[in-house]
Design a protein around this motif. Structure first.
Motif, PDB file in Angstrom:
ATOM      1  N   LEU A  50     121.174  85.902  66.880  1.00 61.07           N
ATOM      2  CA  LEU A  50     121.516  85.937  68.356  1.00 61.07           C
ATOM      3  C   LEU A  50     120.908  84.591  68.992  1.00 61.07           C
ATOM      4  O   LEU A  50     119.911  84.240  68.540  1.00 61.07           O
ATOM      5  CB  LEU A  50     120.900  87.064  68.757  1.00 61.07           C
ATOM      6  CG  LEU A  50     120.878  88.467  68.429  1.00 61.07           C
ATOM      7  CD1 LEU A  50     120.152  89.711  68.803  1.00 61.07           C
ATOM      8  CD2 LEU A  50     122.335  88.930  68.363  1.00 61.07           C
ATOM      9  N   SER A  51     121.529  84.020  69.969  1.00 65.41           N
ATOM     10  CA  SER A  51     121.256  82.968  70.777  1.00 65.41           C
ATOM     11  C   SER A  51     121.505  83.321  72.159  1.00 65.41           C
ATOM     12  O   SER A  51     122.584  84.091  72.458  1.00 65.41           O
ATOM     13  CB  SER A  51     121.402  81.691  70.384  1.00 65.41           C
ATOM     14  OG  SER A  51     122.955  81.581  70.472  1.00 65.41           O
ATOM     15  N   VAL A  58     127.268  94.937  70.536  1.00 63.69           N
ATOM     16  CA  VAL A  58     126.466  93.777  70.892  1.00 63.69           C
ATOM     17  C   VAL A  58     126.811  93.584  72.466  1.00 63.69           C
ATOM     18  O   VAL A  58     127.886  93.613  73.005  1.00 63.69           O
ATOM     19  CB  VAL A  58     126.814  92.480  70.000  1.00 63.69           C
ATOM     20  CG1 VAL A  58     126.195  91.374  70.593  1.00 63.69           C
ATOM     21  CG2 VAL A  58     126.930  92.597  68.787  1.00 63.69           C
ATOM     22  N   GLU A  59     125.710  93.307  73.310  1.00 65.36           N
ATOM     23  CA  GLU A  59     125.882  93.207  74.629  1.00 65.36           C
ATOM     24  C   GLU A  59     125.439  91.698  75.138  1.00 65.36           C
ATOM     25  O   GLU A  59     124.745  91.106  74.397  1.00 65.36           O
ATOM     26  CB  GLU A  59     124.718  94.027  75.370  1.00 65.36           C
ATOM     27  CG  GLU A  59     124.300  93.676  76.713  1.00 65.36           C
ATOM     28  CD  GLU A  59     125.267  93.767  77.713  1.00 65.36           C
ATOM     29  OE1 GLU A  59     125.036  93.145  78.755  1.00 65.36           O
ATOM     30  OE2 GLU A  59     126.317  94.642  77.478  1.00 65.36           O
ATOM     31  N   PRO A  65     127.040  85.271  58.845  1.00 62.42           N
ATOM     32  CA  PRO A  65     128.360  85.740  58.876  1.00 62.42           C
ATOM     33  C   PRO A  65     128.823  85.873  60.302  1.00 62.42           C
ATOM     34  O   PRO A  65     130.060  85.892  60.847  1.00 62.42           O
ATOM     35  CB  PRO A  65     128.518  86.926  58.186  1.00 62.42           C
ATOM     36  CG  PRO A  65     127.206  86.835  57.109  1.00 62.42           C
ATOM     37  CD  PRO A  65     126.377  86.070  57.828  1.00 62.42           C
ATOM     38  N   TYR A  66     127.723  86.287  61.154  1.00 61.14           N
ATOM     39  CA  TYR A  66     127.952  86.653  62.796  1.00 61.14           C
ATOM     40  C   TYR A  66     126.937  85.818  63.354  1.00 61.14           C
ATOM     41  O   TYR A  66     125.801  85.624  63.114  1.00 61.14           O
ATOM     42  CB  TYR A  66     127.829  88.149  62.925  1.00 61.14           C
ATOM     43  CG  TYR A  66     128.740  88.982  62.233  1.00 61.14           C
ATOM     44  CD1 TYR A  66     130.061  89.182  62.772  1.00 61.14           C
ATOM     45  CD2 TYR A  66     128.596  89.521  61.015  1.00 61.14           C
ATOM     46  CE1 TYR A  66     131.049  90.072  62.323  1.00 61.14           C
ATOM     47  CE2 TYR A  66     129.700  90.438  60.121  1.00 61.14           C
ATOM     48  CZ  TYR A  66     130.611  90.534  61.169  1.00 61.14           C
ATOM     49  OH  TYR A  66     131.748  91.558  60.426  1.00 61.14           O
ATOM     50  N   TRP A  67     127.379  85.460  64.633  1.00 62.39           N
ATOM     51  CA  TRP A  67     126.652  84.736  65.623  1.00 62.39           C
ATOM     52  C   TRP A  67     126.915  85.203  66.960  1.00 62.39           C
ATOM     53  O   TRP A  67     128.074  84.857  67.236  1.00 62.39           O
ATOM     54  CB  TRP A  67     126.575  83.286  65.597  1.00 62.39           C
ATOM     55  CG  TRP A  67     125.748  82.300  66.641  1.00 62.39           C
ATOM     56  CD1 TRP A  67     125.801  82.533  67.738  1.00 62.39           C
ATOM     57  CD2 TRP A  67     124.644  81.464  66.086  1.00 62.39           C
ATOM     58  NE1 TRP A  67     124.685  81.815  68.201  1.00 62.39           N
ATOM     59  CE2 TRP A  67     124.012  81.208  67.168  1.00 62.39           C
ATOM     60  CE3 TRP A  67     124.188  81.016  64.691  1.00 62.39           C
ATOM     61  CZ2 TRP A  67     122.973  80.137  67.106  1.00 62.39           C
ATOM     62  CZ3 TRP A  67     123.215  80.123  64.640  1.00 62.39           C
ATOM     63  CH2 TRP A  67     122.508  79.544  65.746  1.00 62.39           C
ATOM     64  N   PHE A  68     126.024  85.664  67.844  1.00 61.41           N
ATOM     65  CA  PHE A  68     126.573  86.226  69.143  1.00 61.41           C
ATOM     66  C   PHE A  68     125.646  85.340  70.280  1.00 61.41           C
ATOM     67  O   PHE A  68     124.682  85.282  70.000  1.00 61.41           O
ATOM     68  CB  PHE A  68     126.255  87.727  69.210  1.00 61.41           C
ATOM     69  CG  PHE A  68     127.005  88.647  68.211  1.00 61.41           C
ATOM     70  CD1 PHE A  68     128.435  88.755  68.535  1.00 61.41           C
ATOM     71  CD2 PHE A  68     126.410  89.183  67.041  1.00 61.41           C
ATOM     72  CE1 PHE A  68     129.228  89.507  67.733  1.00 61.41           C
ATOM     73  CE2 PHE A  68     127.387  89.911  66.303  1.00 61.41           C
ATOM     74  CZ  PHE A  68     128.425  90.214  66.586  1.00 61.41           C
ATOM     75  N   ALA A  69     126.131  85.236  71.300  1.00 66.09           N
ATOM     76  CA  ALA A  69     125.396  84.575  72.278  1.00 66.09           C
ATOM     77  C   ALA A  69     125.985  85.077  73.553  1.00 66.09           C
ATOM     78  O   ALA A  69     126.719  85.959  74.057  1.00 66.09           O
ATOM     79  CB  ALA A  69     125.889  83.041  72.119  1.00 66.09           C
TER      80      ALA A  69
END
Length: 412
Positions: free
Chosen positions: A172-173, A5-6, A220-224
């Motif tokens: 993703l946000s 994840v970037e 389960p996963y949230w990336f920002a």
């Protein structure tokens, strides 16, 4: 399955892919997928560069054009969302999602796809309250205000995601969800970023729509990304409820936390990006309500039944298959051997992938300005909040837009 994840890409595809290659060598591992949380900057040529909300002196072509032209191919399947520094004309062509280049997939202004059996959802853009209830009124060529509002999150896209019922594995946000700092070490955050202190203490840092989706979807996963720092948090959804692991990541710079690799349980590969049945049904149900003027959705639109659309989509996918339509160039790529020319006025270009998807769903193509006159008349038949209620200078906030200047050598 191992997923990298970037945070904010800012056009540095070569550097990120090289970092992943090096990581594979050092760790003796294999990365299956790369996710990017916005500010991807899918700039194909000089015209796209003019649609990037960055001060002209800091506009750079970046490296995406090499992947778009076919000079090189992304070494990892890549899925990205949009942020607030994007070639917005290009992303608008792919509003529903699609291949921005071979092996590089844009999730759309909102969207859900599958990678193997892992379900990935996302919301592009940043939240600004004065445009949230508006429609997508911006038209090419973008005015000075349009180029700053086209990436503002609209309720229309959030409402579609609120109709998702099947579990999402990763979301993703670009923005952080509002209130997320309560679930992590916010004291450490404001020590590193003291100008966040007032917003953290007033609980105004982050996006209300993202918080709404976090509470509804509970992945389960949230990336920002967006705020150019690394920040982890753990959200417990009610007593005994599911847990979301949140992680915000930085931009691609040396000695910065811009990359994270997670391992997630999945069916064995090989893996590929495929359409999501439920999401296509939601697109089909909502497309006739697409707000393309200052007026937003009708006040009666809240909960729509997608059962019939779901069955219809399932039958069509069973006939056609679930792979997205093939990548097709829709404009000429940048040529570094030629002198940079003065860009022409950028007008809407129909992307063959989007046209094919709309034909597949038996829905009209609504993304170009030729359809907006009739949409304007339709939208004026019901009352809604006007998009101009707010101040267009909102993008001068200390953590948004122009103050996070791309390419500024003095930036942090």
């Amino acid at each position: 399955m191992k997923i990298a994840v970037e945070g904010c890409m800012h056009g540095e595809l070569d550097k990120v892919y090289a970092t992943l290659k090096r990581l594979e060598e050092v760790e003796n591992t294999k990365i299956d997928l790369l996710l990017c949380c916005g500010d991807f900057q899918a700039v194909r040529n000089e015209n796209d560069l003019q649609c990037l909300n960055v001060k002209p002196k800091y506009r750079e072509m970046g490296t995406f054009w090499k992947y778009y032209s076919g000079q090189v191919k992304a070494p990892y399947p890549t899925i990205f969302i949009g942020g607030n520094h994007e070639a917005s004309n290009h992303l608008w062509e792919l509003y529903y999602g699609g291949w921005a280049a071979t092996n590089i997939f844009f999730l759309g202004f909102s969207g859900v796809v599958k990678f193997g059996n892992i379900r990935i959802g996302g919301l592009s853009g940043i939240y600004k309250p004065q445009h949230y209830l508006a429609g997508y009124f911006e038209k090419l060529p973008y005015s000075e205000s349009d180029i700053r509002s086209i990436y503002h999150v609209r309720y229309y896209d959030v409402l579609k995601l609120l109709h998702v019922e099947e579990p999402i594995d990763i979301f993703l946000s670009h923005d952080w969800p509002l209130g997320i700092t309560d679930y992590g070490n916010w004291q450490r955050l404001i020590k590193a970023k003291p100008f966040f202190k007032e917003e953290v203490e007033r609980k105004t840092l982050g996006s209300k729509p993202a918080a709404l989706l976090l509470d509804k979807l509970r992945p389960p996963y949230w990336f920002a990304a967006h705020l150019h720092c690394k920040f982890p948090a753990m959200i417990q959804h009610g007593e005994g409820g599911p847990v979301t692991k949140f992680l915000a990541l930085d931009k691609c710079l040396p000695n910065r936390g811009f990359l994270q690799v997670i391992e997630i349980q999945s069916d064995p590969g090989p893996y590929e990006i495929t359409y999501d049945e439920e999401w296509l049904a939601i697109i089909r149900k909502f497309n006739g309500l697409f707000p393309l003027t200052h007026k937003g959705l009708p006040p009666w639109v809240d909960r729509l039944d997608i059962k019939e659309d779901r069955e219809w989509v399932k039958n069509r996918l069973d006939e056609r298959g679930r792979k997205p339509f093939d990548f097709v160039q829709s404009t000429r790529p940048f040529d570094p051997s030629q002198p940079i020319s003065n860009p022409s006025i950028t007008m809407h270009c129909r992307n063959p992938q989007t046209e094919s998807l709309m034909l597949f769903l038996e829905q009209p193509y609504l993304l170009d300005s030729t359809n907006r006159a009739s949409t304007e008349a339709q939208s004026n038949t019901y009352p809604s909040r006007d998009a101009n209620d707010g101040d267009d200078d909102d993008d001068d906030d200390n953590v948004d837009d122009d103050n996070e200047v791309v390419g500024n050598p003095d930036d942090e």
